[in-house]
Design an enzyme around this catalytic site. Structure first.
Site, PDB file in Angstrom:
ATOM      1  N   GLY A  48       0.797  -1.136   0.147  1.00  0.00           N
ATOM      2  CA  GLY A  48       0.355  -0.004  -0.031  1.00  0.00           C
ATOM      3  C   GLY A  48       0.894   1.087  -0.122  1.00  0.00           C
ATOM      4  O   GLY A  48       0.532   2.333  -0.780  1.00  0.00           O
ATOM      5  N   CYS A  49       2.253   0.744   0.944  1.00  0.00           N
ATOM      6  CA  CYS A  49       2.391   2.274   0.738  1.00  0.00           C
ATOM      7  C   CYS A  49       3.273   2.730  -0.446  1.00  0.00           C
ATOM      8  O   CYS A  49       3.914   3.708  -0.636  1.00  0.00           O
ATOM      9  CB  CYS A  49       4.013   1.990   2.211  1.00  0.00           C
ATOM     10  SG  CYS A  49       2.794   2.240   3.527  1.00  0.00           S
TER      11      CYS A  49
END
Length: 159
Positions: A48-49
């Protein structure tokens, strides 16, 4: 309890990857006399990052700076080696990749995430804040998974 708008950022020493290795960076050096947009996330190189959060800031860094931000900083509870390598892998040359290796800043912000159930230990919650001369003027903390409240687009609208 998490810090909020109007609060001073905590005073501590973080680190960044310098030419000759990890280099100390105090919060005074990062925030004093500047307008800083800092976004924090659970971990470098995590899906996600790497796919949703950091890329938005990389793509809009010029627009964010043109809106009056002196420094864009990405903070994670990782070491300076990891943050430096991740910044290089993501072409994040306009972003200061800040390591909170001991979780000192994150703890003081009141935004620690317990990732022990996933084998990740203590991490930072996902958030973004605008800091004017060491004082938090806006802070958006994500309520759950995903990148919305702390996205580059959301934060640009506050500038």
């Amino acid at each position: 309890m998490a810090l909020s708008s109007g609060d001073n950022v905590p005073s501590c020493t973080l680190s960044v990857m310098g030419d000759s290795g990890p280099t100390p960076l105090t919060t005074d050096d990062l925030f004093n006399g500047k307008r800083v947009l800092l976004f924090a996330l659970p971990g470098a190189f995590t899906p996600g990052c790497s796919m949703a959060h950091l890329p938005g800031y990389v793509a809009t860094a010029d627009k964010i700076k043109a809106a009056g931000v002196d420094t864009i900083a990405c903070l994670s509870v990782n070491d300076a080696f990891v943050m430096g390598a991740w910044g290089e892998a993501q072409n994040a040359s306009e972003i200061v990749m800040v390591a909170d290796g001991n979780c000192q800043f994150t703890d003081a912000m009141g935004l620690t995430l317990d990732g022990t159930g996933f084998g990740m230990g203590k991490r930072s919650q996902r958030y973004a804040m605008i800091v004017d001369n060491g004082v938090i003027s806006h802070i958006n903390v994500e309520d759950g998974p995903g990148v919305d409240a702390s996205s580059a687009e959301t934060m640009m609208a506050l500038l």
